[in-house]
Write a protein that holds these residues in place. Structure first.
Motif, mmCIF file in Angstrom:
data_model
loop_
_atom_site.group_PDB
_atom_site.id
_atom_site.type_symbol
_atom_site.label_atom_id
_atom_site.label_comp_id
_atom_site.label_asym_id
_atom_site.label_seq_id
_atom_site.Cartn_x
_atom_site.Cartn_y
_atom_site.Cartn_z
ATOM 1 N N LYS A 31 1.078 -0.989 -0.415
ATOM 2 C CA LYS A 31 -0.245 0.280 0.291
ATOM 3 C C LYS A 31 0.918 1.128 -0.111
ATOM 4 N N ASP A 32 1.664 0.842 0.739
ATOM 5 C CA ASP A 32 2.500 2.029 1.018
ATOM 6 C C ASP A 32 3.642 2.547 -0.146
ATOM 7 N N ALA A 33 3.950 1.902 -0.802
ATOM 8 C CA ALA A 33 4.616 1.740 -2.366
ATOM 9 C C ALA A 33 3.290 2.071 -3.284
ATOM 10 N N LEU A 34 2.460 1.966 -2.987
ATOM 11 C CA LEU A 34 1.341 2.394 -4.409
ATOM 12 C C LEU A 34 1.385 3.819 -4.269
ATOM 13 N N GLU A 35 0.877 4.405 -3.293
ATOM 14 C CA GLU A 35 1.023 5.761 -1.655
ATOM 15 C C GLU A 35 1.770 7.051 -2.442
ATOM 16 N N SER A 36 3.600 6.317 -2.632
ATOM 17 C CA SER A 36 4.725 6.766 -2.866
ATOM 18 C C SER A 36 4.309 6.692 -4.034
ATOM 19 N N THR A 37 4.228 5.735 -5.277
ATOM 20 C CA THR A 37 4.325 6.089 -6.767
ATOM 21 C C THR A 37 2.892 7.200 -6.939
ATOM 22 N N GLY A 38 1.648 6.929 -6.365
ATOM 23 C CA GLY A 38 1.353 7.651 -6.895
ATOM 24 C C GLY A 38 1.177 9.562 -5.956
ATOM 25 N N ALA A 39 2.447 9.443 -4.671
ATOM 26 C CA ALA A 39 2.194 10.792 -5.017
ATOM 27 C C ALA A 39 3.730 11.290 -6.514
ATOM 28 N N ALA A 40 4.260 9.928 -6.825
ATOM 29 C CA ALA A 40 5.320 10.469 -7.530
ATOM 30 C C ALA A 40 4.284 11.497 -8.586
ATOM 31 N N LEU A 41 3.486 10.468 -8.686
ATOM 32 C CA LEU A 41 3.100 10.932 -10.442
ATOM 33 C C LEU A 41 2.250 12.316 -9.666
ATOM 34 N N GLU A 42 1.978 12.550 -8.778
ATOM 35 C CA GLU A 42 1.117 13.102 -8.236
ATOM 36 C C GLU A 42 1.881 14.638 -8.560
ATOM 37 N N HIS A 68 6.680 4.664 -17.546
ATOM 38 C CA HIS A 68 7.879 3.876 -17.703
ATOM 39 C C HIS A 68 6.972 3.678 -15.274
ATOM 40 N N LEU A 69 6.259 5.399 -15.248
ATOM 41 C CA LEU A 69 5.933 4.749 -13.920
ATOM 42 C C LEU A 69 4.236 4.870 -13.934
ATOM 43 N N ASP A 70 3.807 4.786 -15.011
ATOM 44 C CA ASP A 70 2.552 4.424 -15.186
ATOM 45 C C ASP A 70 2.413 2.601 -15.194
ATOM 46 N N ARG A 71 3.411 1.858 -16.187
ATOM 47 C CA ARG A 71 3.727 0.301 -16.243
ATOM 48 C C ARG A 71 4.325 -0.054 -14.465
ATOM 49 N N TYR A 72 5.311 1.167 -14.097
ATOM 50 C CA TYR A 72 5.479 0.565 -12.361
ATOM 51 C C TYR A 72 4.086 1.066 -11.724
ATOM 52 N N HIS A 73 3.226 1.910 -11.591
ATOM 53 C CA HIS A 73 2.169 1.888 -11.195
ATOM 54 C C HIS A 73 1.554 0.629 -11.776
ATOM 55 N N ILE A 74 0.943 0.093 -12.467
ATOM 56 C CA ILE A 74 0.131 -0.995 -12.591
ATOM 57 C C ILE A 74 0.994 -1.952 -12.057
ATOM 58 N N GLU A 75 1.670 -2.509 -12.177
ATOM 59 C CA GLU A 75 2.777 -3.744 -11.775
ATOM 60 C C GLU A 75 1.940 -3.274 -10.651
ATOM 61 N N LEU A 76 2.535 -2.459 -9.735
ATOM 62 C CA LEU A 76 2.370 -2.690 -8.481
ATOM 63 C C LEU A 76 0.645 -2.827 -8.243
ATOM 64 N N ASN A 77 -0.049 -2.394 -8.764
ATOM 65 C CA ASN A 77 -1.554 -2.707 -9.289
ATOM 66 C C ASN A 77 -1.395 -3.851 -9.077
ATOM 67 N N ASN A 111 9.172 -7.271 -14.473
ATOM 68 C CA ASN A 111 9.236 -5.723 -14.720
ATOM 69 C C ASN A 111 9.115 -4.738 -13.693
ATOM 70 N N LEU A 112 8.335 -5.587 -12.435
ATOM 71 C CA LEU A 112 9.118 -3.502 -11.564
ATOM 72 C C LEU A 112 9.686 -3.519 -11.662
ATOM 73 N N ARG A 113 10.896 -4.590 -11.403
ATOM 74 C CA ARG A 113 12.963 -4.395 -11.557
ATOM 75 C C ARG A 113 12.917 -3.661 -12.577
ATOM 76 N N GLN A 114 12.311 -3.837 -13.724
ATOM 77 C CA GLN A 114 12.849 -2.898 -15.081
ATOM 78 C C GLN A 114 12.352 -1.843 -15.193
ATOM 79 N N PHE A 115 10.916 -1.166 -14.577
ATOM 80 C CA PHE A 115 10.281 0.019 -15.166
ATOM 81 C C PHE A 115 10.880 1.200 -13.488
ATOM 82 N N GLY A 116 11.401 0.071 -12.274
ATOM 83 C CA GLY A 116 11.045 0.360 -11.544
ATOM 84 C C GLY A 116 13.028 1.318 -11.830
ATOM 85 N N ALA A 117 13.796 0.483 -12.192
ATOM 86 C CA ALA A 117 14.884 1.812 -12.292
ATOM 87 C C ALA A 117 15.659 2.011 -13.317
#
Lengths: 265, 510, 130
Positions: free
Chosen positions: B92-103, B127-136, B158-164
């Motif tokens: 959840k926290d990861a998703l929040e952070s990603t959301g914050a980043a997107l925001e 990449h952010l979107d994909r990361y977010h999607i993968e996280l979801n 996927n997450l590793r790739q997009f994240g990196a």
């Protein structure tokens, strides 16, 4: 014969020298008094008037100025006549412009001790109308615009502080022996010219006031500022009047003073 | 009110001043104002550019902060993601952070866009979107509690790739922005230094420029006054293309020159009169000879009228007429000299002029018994000059020579041409000479060695003035028994028109 | 009867030309000379009774002629005719022994009168104005 003209503001001393000189040369002595007396007799003018004008220090600025100038001119004319006549010794302070131009006139200036002037002034208490020494010099300067005691105006300047009257007389007589003071046709002609000029001036002075007249072989040149005002008519009248005088054959009238009066053309 | 004054001077200006005043105005006031104005403009430019730069830096710093926050959130998300895989913590926290980043990205997308370099916006967002999607997807997978290791592995990869990639890109962006900021700062640091250097040179230039602008006309004026002091009274000509405060001085000098020239003219005239006074004696003699001839002839005619035949009578009448003509020419010659004359520059034969003038004085010389020899070169080139004034110079020199010599005096007048383009006229006498201490002063005004009343002392200075005006020179050399005055005048080849006319030969005038 | 010897010097030719006849009529032996240098020679060679000379002439002045004539013979009467007559010149001429001086322009009769006067003084009794 030559002329001796003794000019001085020391009347007593100079007349003594003149007397001495005239006696020795056998010339006729003419003093101011003699001149006045002769003029008075010849022109039928009261002696007093003529004497007065030679003592009048105000004659150039007063009423009757022209009348007085005429009297001076008359005296000058008479002096001129006397000089033309024969050898004379003149002693006085009038008529310098006349003998200035004559080469056979020996012009002598006498200087004396100014102290003697004081005694003359004391004398003038008795004769109040007699001019003092400085008065004479003043009269001369006012009427001829020259410094009476300027040695350049004379052939000989004698100082009575250095010699007595007979010595001065001797010097004059010896100087006169020089041939340069002998008269000749040219200087006699000058004399005649001057006489005619004086005559014309005398006739004009009452009408024009300040007037200068020169003459040369019957040609008369009249210079007067009066023509500026009077214009042509006055000049013409003057011309006609002069033409009637004997000996005159031509008249020129000018408004300005003679420009080069030392030149005789 | 300098403009007002200048207008007034322009209105009062004589035609001679026109050239000076007809130039555009470029006054020193204006120049100084312009100088300072340039300074001001420069300063304003510098200030504005500094403000713009600072503003830009400010923005950059904001961008850097944005990227920092973005990076922080991404890294936070990656950390949560790592924790999830290692310790099985929630996502959840990861998703929040990603959301914050997107925001953050969405919030600042405009300011990031306004950046002056392109950035892989789509890439990062994708990449952010994909990361977010993968996280979801991962979080849904975890919530459904279904263990599907294969699928999870794929997502993890996927997450590793997009994240990196995302971290890499964001870091790159942040670094880029940092570099930008530091570059701007660097520039901001350098500009004042450059500006100071520039200012320094600008000031040196301004100082030089202004001082040259001041010194040049001053020097010019000083040189001109020197020229004027030498007696050259030609007015100043405009040398600059524009008018300034010095123009007022020049106009004033020109007016002074004009006044001086008038003065000089009246001096010349009065001096002329003096010369005529001296000449009169000679002229009187000269004139009296024909008059005497007329007088003698007329009288002889009158006296012998009945004794002589008609031919003889006619001869006598002709003689009278001839002598009258002679008298007239004498009077004419004198009048020609005396006449009030306008200054006319014309081509002149200096030889003939010198001869004519010397003739005026020959009679005066006869009175003194001094012979005058004239020696004039044939075919002299013409010079350009004022006939009357030059005549006066020669007459003055001859009369001076006449004054200088004794009874055994001799005077030589010589006129000849010299290379290049010069005509020289010399008056030589064998008098006692001019003392060495007097010699340097003889052209000074009012200098005279004659007794008071005889000379005015203006003769030679007037002559000097006249010759200087003609662009020539008058000089003197003197030793006992030999004094030579030399007048040197230039001629111009264009003025050689009358060259073929015969000049006078060497013959004394009497 | 011996005639008075007269020399007339003037650089103006017309003066001699016009005066010669009149002076000869008086009974003088007249010699005319336009060149004063030649006149000086003539004076040295021969004693003239009367010398009439102009003053301002080229090279040699009338004053030199006067001096030469007086040196040659103190009996010579020198009459000066000049176009530039001044009191100073008159005095100089007289001092140097001139007999008389007359200013130009003059009438021929004026000069003749002077010549007659001089000649009579010198003992030429039959000279008189016609």
């Amino acid at each position: 014969m030559s002329i001796v003209a003794i000019v001085s503001k020391y009347a007593d001393e100079s007349s003594k020298i003149a007397e001495f000189t005239a006696l020795r040369l056998g010339y006729r002595l003419v003093t101011m008094d003699d001149l006045i007396k002769t003029a008075a007799k010849d022109y039928n003018i009261p002696e007093k008037d003529l004497a007065q004008v030679t003592r009048d220090l105000t004659l150039w600025q007063h009423l009757f100025r022209k009348k007085k100038l005429k009297l001076v001119s008359l005296l000058e004319h008479k002096l001129c006549e006397l000089m033309a006549d024969d050898g004379i010794v003149f002693c006085g302070y009038l008529g310098y412009p006349i003998f200035k131009e004559i080469s056979h006139a020996l012009k002598v200036l006498i200087l004396a001790d100014p102290q003697t002037g004081k005694s003359a002034a004391a004398d003038s208490a008795k004769q109040p109308d007699l001019l003092s020494n400085d008065g004479i010099a003043g009269w001369f300067e006012k009427i001829y615009q020259m410094d009476m005691e300027d040695p350049k105006l004379y052939d000989l300047t004698l100082n009575l502080l250095q010699m007595d009257i007979s010595e001065a007389g001797d010097i004059i007589i010896n100087t006169l022996k020089q041939k340069r003071f002998e008269p000749m046709t040219y200087s006699m002609n000058c004399m005649c010219n001057l006489e005619l000029a004086c005559q014309v001036k005398t006739s004009l002075v009452e009408r024009l006031g300040d007037v200068e007249v020169k003459s040369h072989d019957g040609t008369i040149y009249v210079y007067s500022k009066a023509f500026k005002k009077g214009g042509r008519k006055a000049a013409k009248e003057v011309k006609e009047d002069i033409m009637r005088m004997p000996g005159v054959n031509y008249v020129e009238v000018y408004r300005e003073r003679a420009p080069f009066d030392e030149i005789h053309i | 009110m300098p403009f007002h004054i200048r207008d007034k001077t322009a209105r009062m200006a004589a035609p001679d001043d026109k050239d000076l005043l007809d130039r555009p105005i470029f006054s020193f006031r204006l120049q100084i104002i312009l100088g300072f104005f340039t300074f001001f403009i420069l300063s304003v430019l510098i200030t504005i550019s500094a403000m713009i730069t600072i503003n830009k830096i400010e923005k950059r710093i904001a961008t850097v902060q944005t990227w920092d926050r973005f990076l922080f959130n991404i890294e936070q998300a990656r950390r949560w993601e790592k924790n999830f895989f290692l310790y099985g913590t929630n996502l959840k926290d990861a998703l929040e952070s990603t959301g914050a980043a997107l925001e953050i990205l969405n919030e600042n997308i405009n300011s990031l866009d306004s950046s002056d370099y392109s950035w892989q916006k789509e890439e990062i967002i994708r990449h952010l979107d994909r990361y977010h999607i993968e996280l979801n997807r991962l979080s849904q997978l975890v919530e459904s509690n279904r263990s599907q290791p294969a699928f999870q592995n794929e997502i993890e990869a996927n997450l590793r790739q997009f994240g990196a990639q995302m971290v890499e890109e964001a870091a790159e962006m942040a670094a880029r922005e940092y570099e930008m900021v530091s570059r701007w700062l660097h520039l901001l640091q350098k500009v004042p230094a450059y500006f100071l250097v520039f200012l320094f040179f600008l000031m040196i230039y301004m100082t030089r420029f202004l001082s040259i602008r001041f010194m040049k006309p001053l020097k010019y004026l000083v040189n001109q006054t020197r020229r004027i002091a030498r007696g050259d009274l030609t007015p100043l000509r405009p040398v600059r293309k524009f008018r300034d405060e010095f123009t007022t001085v020049e106009v004033a000098i020109n007016r002074m020159l004009k006044e001086l020239e008038n003065r000089q003219k009246s001096l010349i005239d009065s001096h002329k009169l003096r010369a005529v006074g001296i000449l009169t004696a000679g002229v009187a003699h000269e004139l009296n000879n024909p008059l005497n001839n007329i007088m003698l002839t007329a009288h002889t005619l009158m006296e012998e009228f009945t004794d002589i035949d008609d031919d003889e009578k006619l001869d006598m009448v002709k003689d009278i007429i001839g002598e009258t003509d002679r008298s007239r020419s004498i009077v004419h010659n004198l009048l020609d000299f005396t006449r009030e004359s306008k200054s006319v520059m014309e081509p002149l034969n200096l030889g003939r002029l010198a001869e004519e003038t010397t003739k005026l004085a020959v009679n005066q010389a006869k009175v003194r018994g001094v012979p005058i020899h004239i020696q004039i070169e044939r075919h002299l080139p013409d010079i350009i000059g004022d006939r009357h004034q030059l005549k006066q110079v020669f007459l003055n020199l001859v009369l001076n020579a006449l004054d200088a010599v004794g009874s055994d005096g001799k005077i030589h007048v010589r006129v000849e041409s010299r290379k290049p383009n010069l005509v020289i006229a010399q008056v030589e006498d064998n008098g006692s000479g001019i003392p060495a201490d007097v010699l340097p002063h003889i052209f000074d005004p009012f200098f005279t060695t004659k007794p008071v009343g005889k000379g005015t002392g203006l003769g030679l200075s007037v002559s000097h003035g006249i010759i200087a005006k003609h662009g020539g020179r008058i000089s003197v050399e003197s030793a006992p028994g030999r004094t030579i005055f030399t007048v040197t005048l230039p001629y111009y080849p264009t003025a050689r028109g009358n060259e073929e006319k015969p000049g006078s030969s060497e013959e004394p005038p009497h | 009867m011996k005639k008075p010897e007269l020399l007339l010097i003037d650089d103006e030719p017309m003066v001699g030309q016009r005066l010669k006849g009149g002076l000869e009529k008086l009974g003088c032996a007249v010699e005319i000379c336009e060149d004063p240098a030649r006149a000086l020679d003539l004076i040295r060679k021969k004693n003239f009774d009367i010398v009439i000379t102009d003053v301002m002439m080229p090279e040699i002045s009338g004053m030199q002629v006067l001096e030469a004539a007086r040196t040659a013979s103190t009996q010579t009467r020198v009459i000066i005719i000049t176009g530039f007559a001044t009191a100073n010149l008159a005095r100089e001429a007289m001092e140097k022994g001139a007999y008389d001086m007359i200013a130009k322009p003059f009438k021929p009769a004026d000069l003749r009168k002077l010549v007659v006067k001089a000649a009579v003084e010198m003992g030429y009794s039959d000279i008189k104005e016609y």
